[in-house]
Design a protein around this motif. Sequence first.
Motif, PDB file in Angstrom:
ATOM      1  N   ALA A 146      -3.481  36.882  13.953  1.00  0.00           N
ATOM      2  CA  ALA A 146      -2.414  37.862  14.175  1.00  0.00           C
ATOM      3  C   ALA A 146      -1.133  37.430  13.473  1.00  0.00           C
ATOM      4  O   ALA A 146      -0.459  38.253  12.839  1.00  0.00           O
ATOM      5  N   ALA A 147      -0.794  36.159  13.561  1.00  0.00           N
ATOM      6  CA  ALA A 147       0.440  35.659  12.943  1.00  0.00           C
ATOM      7  C   ALA A 147       0.381  35.742  11.426  1.00  0.00           C
ATOM      8  O   ALA A 147       1.381  36.032  10.773  1.00  0.00           O
ATOM      9  N   VAL A 148      -0.776  35.526  10.847  1.00  0.00           N
ATOM     10  CA  VAL A 148      -0.928  35.602   9.392  1.00  0.00           C
ATOM     11  C   VAL A 148      -0.820  37.056   8.926  1.00  0.00           C
ATOM     12  O   VAL A 148      -0.301  37.331   7.843  1.00  0.00           O
ATOM     13  N   ASN A 149      -1.289  38.004   9.751  1.00  0.00           N
ATOM     14  CA  ASN A 149      -1.319  39.416   9.358  1.00  0.00           C
ATOM     15  C   ASN A 149      -0.188  40.250   9.955  1.00  0.00           C
ATOM     16  O   ASN A 149      -0.154  41.467   9.754  1.00  0.00           O
ATOM     17  N   GLY A 150       0.706  39.645  10.712  1.00  0.00           N
ATOM     18  CA  GLY A 150       1.830  40.384  11.269  1.00  0.00           C
ATOM     19  C   GLY A 150       1.468  41.321  12.407  1.00  0.00           C
ATOM     20  O   GLY A 150       2.132  42.331  12.622  1.00  0.00           O
ATOM     21  N   VAL A 151       0.406  41.001  13.138  1.00  0.00           N
ATOM     22  CA  VAL A 151       0.004  41.810  14.291  1.00  0.00           C
ATOM     23  C   VAL A 151       0.720  41.265  15.526  1.00  0.00           C
ATOM     24  O   VAL A 151       0.665  40.064  15.802  1.00  0.00           O
ATOM     25  N   LYS A 152       1.392  42.141  16.255  1.00  0.00           N
ATOM     26  CA  LYS A 152       2.123  41.749  17.480  1.00  0.00           C
ATOM     27  C   LYS A 152       1.129  41.632  18.624  1.00  0.00           C
ATOM     28  O   LYS A 152       0.373  42.560  18.908  1.00  0.00           O
ATOM     29  N   LEU A 153       1.132  40.467  19.298  1.00  0.00           N
ATOM     30  CA  LEU A 153       0.278  40.249  20.466  1.00  0.00           C
ATOM     31  C   LEU A 153       1.130  40.246  21.723  1.00  0.00           C
ATOM     32  O   LEU A 153       2.122  39.512  21.804  1.00  0.00           O
ATOM     33  N   ARG A 170      14.812  49.544  33.762  1.00  0.00           N
ATOM     34  CA  ARG A 170      15.452  48.824  32.662  1.00  0.00           C
ATOM     35  C   ARG A 170      14.615  49.055  31.406  1.00  0.00           C
ATOM     36  O   ARG A 170      14.013  48.149  30.838  1.00  0.00           O
ATOM     37  N   TYR A 171      14.563  50.321  30.999  1.00  0.00           N
ATOM     38  CA  TYR A 171      13.692  50.751  29.914  1.00  0.00           C
ATOM     39  C   TYR A 171      13.995  50.051  28.596  1.00  0.00           C
ATOM     40  O   TYR A 171      13.076  49.681  27.864  1.00  0.00           O
ATOM     41  N   ASP A 172      15.264  49.887  28.283  1.00  0.00           N
ATOM     42  CA  ASP A 172      15.629  49.250  27.012  1.00  0.00           C
ATOM     43  C   ASP A 172      15.072  47.835  26.908  1.00  0.00           C
ATOM     44  O   ASP A 172      14.622  47.418  25.833  1.00  0.00           O
ATOM     45  N   GLU A 173      15.089  47.113  28.020  1.00  0.00           N
ATOM     46  CA  GLU A 173      14.560  45.741  28.011  1.00  0.00           C
ATOM     47  C   GLU A 173      13.044  45.740  27.872  1.00  0.00           C
ATOM     48  O   GLU A 173      12.477  44.877  27.197  1.00  0.00           O
ATOM     49  N   ALA A 174      12.376  46.707  28.500  1.00  0.00           N
ATOM     50  CA  ALA A 174      10.918  46.819  28.370  1.00  0.00           C
ATOM     51  C   ALA A 174      10.551  47.160  26.933  1.00  0.00           C
ATOM     52  O   ALA A 174       9.639  46.566  26.343  1.00  0.00           O
ATOM     53  N   ILE A 175      11.282  48.104  26.361  1.00  0.00           N
ATOM     54  CA  ILE A 175      11.036  48.501  24.975  1.00  0.00           C
ATOM     55  C   ILE A 175      11.315  47.333  24.026  1.00  0.00           C
ATOM     56  O   ILE A 175      10.591  47.149  23.039  1.00  0.00           O
ATOM     57  N   ALA A 176      12.312  46.529  24.326  1.00  0.00           N
ATOM     58  CA  ALA A 176      12.635  45.371  23.473  1.00  0.00           C
ATOM     59  C   ALA A 176      11.454  44.412  23.366  1.00  0.00           C
ATOM     60  O   ALA A 176      11.211  43.830  22.299  1.00  0.00           O
ATOM     61  N   ILE A 177      10.702  44.247  24.439  1.00  0.00           N
ATOM     62  CA  ILE A 177       9.512  43.380  24.411  1.00  0.00           C
ATOM     63  C   ILE A 177       8.472  43.969  23.461  1.00  0.00           C
ATOM     64  O   ILE A 177       7.869  43.262  22.652  1.00  0.00           O
ATOM     65  N   ILE A 178       8.279  45.283  23.553  1.00  0.00           N
ATOM     66  CA  ILE A 178       7.285  45.960  22.710  1.00  0.00           C
ATOM     67  C   ILE A 178       7.726  45.964  21.250  1.00  0.00           C
ATOM     68  O   ILE A 178       6.923  45.749  20.344  1.00  0.00           O
ATOM     69  N   GLU A 179       9.005  46.192  21.017  1.00  0.00           N
ATOM     70  CA  GLU A 179       9.538  46.341  19.662  1.00  0.00           C
ATOM     71  C   GLU A 179       9.807  45.010  18.960  1.00  0.00           C
ATOM     72  O   GLU A 179      10.041  44.994  17.743  1.00  0.00           O
ATOM     73  N   GLU A 180       9.789  43.924  19.708  1.00  0.00           N
ATOM     74  CA  GLU A 180      10.058  42.617  19.098  1.00  0.00           C
ATOM     75  C   GLU A 180       9.094  42.384  17.932  1.00  0.00           C
ATOM     76  O   GLU A 180       7.900  42.661  18.050  1.00  0.00           O
ATOM     77  N   PRO A 181       9.595  41.909  16.812  1.00  0.00           N
ATOM     78  CA  PRO A 181       8.718  41.699  15.643  1.00  0.00           C
ATOM     79  C   PRO A 181       7.591  40.709  15.946  1.00  0.00           C
ATOM     80  O   PRO A 181       7.729  39.815  16.778  1.00  0.00           O
ATOM     81  N   ALA A 182       6.516  40.889  15.217  1.00  0.00           N
ATOM     82  CA  ALA A 182       5.369  39.986  15.353  1.00  0.00           C
ATOM     83  C   ALA A 182       5.739  38.607  14.823  1.00  0.00           C
ATOM     84  O   ALA A 182       6.575  38.467  13.929  1.00  0.00           O
ATOM     85  N   GLU A 183       5.099  37.617  15.398  1.00  0.00           N
ATOM     86  CA  GLU A 183       5.269  36.244  14.926  1.00  0.00           C
ATOM     87  C   GLU A 183       4.548  36.132  13.585  1.00  0.00           C
ATOM     88  O   GLU A 183       3.400  36.547  13.464  1.00  0.00           O
ATOM     89  N   LEU A 184       5.219  35.620  12.577  1.00  0.00           N
ATOM     90  CA  LEU A 184       4.620  35.501  11.244  1.00  0.00           C
ATOM     91  C   LEU A 184       4.494  34.044  10.826  1.00  0.00           C
ATOM     92  O   LEU A 184       5.422  33.259  11.004  1.00  0.00           O
ATOM     93  N   HIS A 185       3.325  33.715  10.279  1.00  0.00           N
ATOM     94  CA  HIS A 185       3.068  32.372   9.755  1.00  0.00           C
ATOM     95  C   HIS A 185       2.291  32.508   8.455  1.00  0.00           C
ATOM     96  O   HIS A 185       1.551  33.462   8.260  1.00  0.00           O
ATOM     97  N   GLU A 186       2.447  31.527   7.612  1.00  0.00           N
ATOM     98  CA  GLU A 186       1.627  31.479   6.406  1.00  0.00           C
ATOM     99  C   GLU A 186       0.225  31.061   6.797  1.00  0.00           C
ATOM    100  O   GLU A 186       0.025  30.358   7.791  1.00  0.00           O
TER     101      GLU A 186
END
Length: 197
Positions: A146-153, A170-186
């Motif tokens: 997932a980290a190599v391909n940019g898939v959010k887990l 607290r919808y904005d905070e819930a959405i922030a978890i969903i919208e947070e960028p995926a972890e990226l690694h080489e």
Amino acid sequence: MPIPWNTTTILTTAILALLFVLLVIRLVNNRRRRIRREANPRKISLKDIDLMADGSEFELYLFHLFHELGYDEVYQTTGSRDFGADLVFTGLDGSRNVLQAKRYGQSNPVGLGAVQEIYASMRYYEAERALVLTSGRYTEGSRTLAAVNGVKLLDREDLEDIIHLFKSRRYDEAIAIIEEPAELHESPWKPKVKKAT
């Protein structure tokens, strides 16, 4: 003067008490089943999700949850021909997202297949972002892929936080978890050089 308790009275009282307890248990179970069937995000807890009969109930729940969080254009894909995505929705930035839902137990982690399927579905649904959301956890291999391909887990803890924040309005905070960028690694893959013999 106290009433004497004979065997018949004791047995009748015990049977009535047992019937009452069974009736209460049945009513509670029926209520839980009804709540899961309705997939009402305001009523469903993580415990209810753990008791869901199959993944389709979880997918329906997430469809309602994302809709109530305020996401635009939330679509639930059709069962056997979903091409790897269970939900398609438009993110806050206007990008199309695909999500695969995995209602797994904590002892049964989500493997590579979920990451491969959701990543492959991005092209079919013309999506810019892919997510996997589970009620369980992930294998180390799935996290790496997932980290190599940019898939959010999103795992059980994330789901628990989203549910809590949603129910607290607290919808904005819930959405922030969903919208947070995926972890990226080489990619950690390095070719091994073999010498010709």
